[in-house]
Enzyme design. Structure first.
Site, PDB file in Angstrom:
ATOM      1  N   HIS A 297      -2.871 -11.417 -25.809  1.00 57.10           N
ATOM      2  CA  HIS A 297      -1.574 -11.880 -26.301  1.00 57.10           C
ATOM      3  C   HIS A 297      -1.357 -11.263 -27.681  1.00 57.10           C
ATOM      4  CE1 HIS A 297      -1.210 -14.777 -23.078  1.00 57.10           C
ATOM      5  NE2 HIS A 297      -2.366 -15.318 -23.413  1.00 57.10           N
TER       6      HIS A 297
ATOM      7  N   ASN B 113       2.422 -19.903 -20.226  1.00 54.00           N
ATOM      8  CA  ASN B 113       2.786 -21.115 -20.958  1.00 54.00           C
ATOM      9  C   ASN B 113       2.833 -20.882 -22.461  1.00 54.00           C
ATOM     10  OD1 ASN B 113       3.186 -23.493 -19.118  1.00 54.00           O
ATOM     11  ND2 ASN B 113       1.215 -22.805 -18.354  1.00 54.00           N
TER      12      ASN B 113
ATOM     13  N   ALA C 194      -3.701 -20.547 -25.445  1.00 52.53           N
ATOM     14  CA  ALA C 194      -4.368 -19.256 -25.606  1.00 52.53           C
ATOM     15  C   ALA C 194      -3.751 -18.402 -26.712  1.00 52.53           C
ATOM     16  CB  ALA C 194      -4.322 -18.483 -24.289  1.00 52.53           C
TER      17      ALA C 194
END
Length: 276
Positions: free
Chosen positions: A226, A197, A129
């Site tokens: 993010h 992750n 991601a």
């Protein structure tokens, strides 16, 4: 005709389902799905009913490896990596890992790398991601002065993480943006094993500098965000990803499944390779 890459899949959750269906629908050229393994046998059976080409739903890692696979895709958990990775590599199969947090156990990582060197196989890690991993790998050649990843998710997406149990905190009590964690990646993936992750992927790509990880629970969000900032002799990198959560599993972003599918398309194809 070129021989198809025979794939074994561990994990029939949200991402595992997307990968299996992509192979089944021909979205990953030169690939065929041979067998699937899940700790819940019913999940594997249910997946099988959704595929046009029926596959083996196996109960053990040994059965998966004996199903004639060339590449094993882990889409289950960090624990699955710890339990199965060594056996997979020793059986001379390549391994694609989605639960990258497991690789921040340096003892495990070094052991797996030694096995790869001995047998000549590979471990693949997807970008997941987080964008810009190719740029981080390039910049790591000269190093970083600053490297920070801030992840923002709705409390519900973080709710089942060990963080809340250890802190005695109810995620439903969070009513405004709250910084839950600030520190190293290794502790972040332990506290939030299904959510962060990307922190492990960033750490492995950066090599020379451990990033600072910040995790924020924000009840106003309907996306997973993010934010990556990196500085060094190369200049500056600023990346903001606003990812829609998977409809089947809000802990992860839909683009993480797409990243896995894209990686498999690259691994299984011949000719032009982009972003290596």
């Amino acid at each position: 005709m070129l021989k198809k890459v025979r794939i074994g899949l561990i994990g029939c959750g949200a991402i595992g389902n997307e990968i299996a269906k992509a192979i089944d629908e021909g979205l990953i050229p030169n690939a065929t799905l041979k067998a699937v393994l899940d700790k819940d046998p019913q999940s594997a059976k249910t997946l099988n009913t959704q595929l046009k080409k029926k596959i083996k739903a196996v109960k053990t890692i040994n059965q998966l490896l004996k199903a004639g696979v060339d590449l094993v895709v882990e889409a289950a958990s960090q624990q699955a990596v710890k339990e199965y990775a060594e056996k997979i590599l020793k059986s001379r199969k390549d391994l694609l890992i989605l639960s990258v947090g497991a690789l921040l156990d340096n003892t495990l990582l070094q052991n797996l790398l030694k096995i790869c060197q001995r047998y000549g196989n590979r471990i693949y890690v997807i970008s997941g991601a987080l964008g810009g991993i190719d740029a981080i790998k390039a910049a790591s050649i000269v190093g970083f002065t600053d490297l920070i990843l801030t992840t923002r998710k709705h409390p519900n997406a973080l709710a089942s993480s060990p963080f809340f149990t250890e802190r005695g905190l109810d995620p439903n009590s969070i009513t405004r943006p709250t910084l839950l964690y600030e520190g190293g990646a290794s502790e972040a993936v332990r506290l939030f094993p299904a959510n962060i992750n990307v922190a492990a992927t960033l750490t492995l790509a950066a090599t020379s500098k451990e990033p600072l990880i910040r995790i924020v629970a924000d009840p106003t969000l309907d996306v997973n965000i993010h934010e990556l900032t990196a500085k060094g002799e190369f200049g500056e990198i600023t990346i903001v990803m606003k990812n829609k959560p998977s409809l089947k599993n809000p802990k992860t972003s839909y683009i993480a499944a797409l990243s896995a599918i894209s990686a498999l398309r690259s691994i299984c194809s011949f000719g032009l390779k982009i972003g290596i």
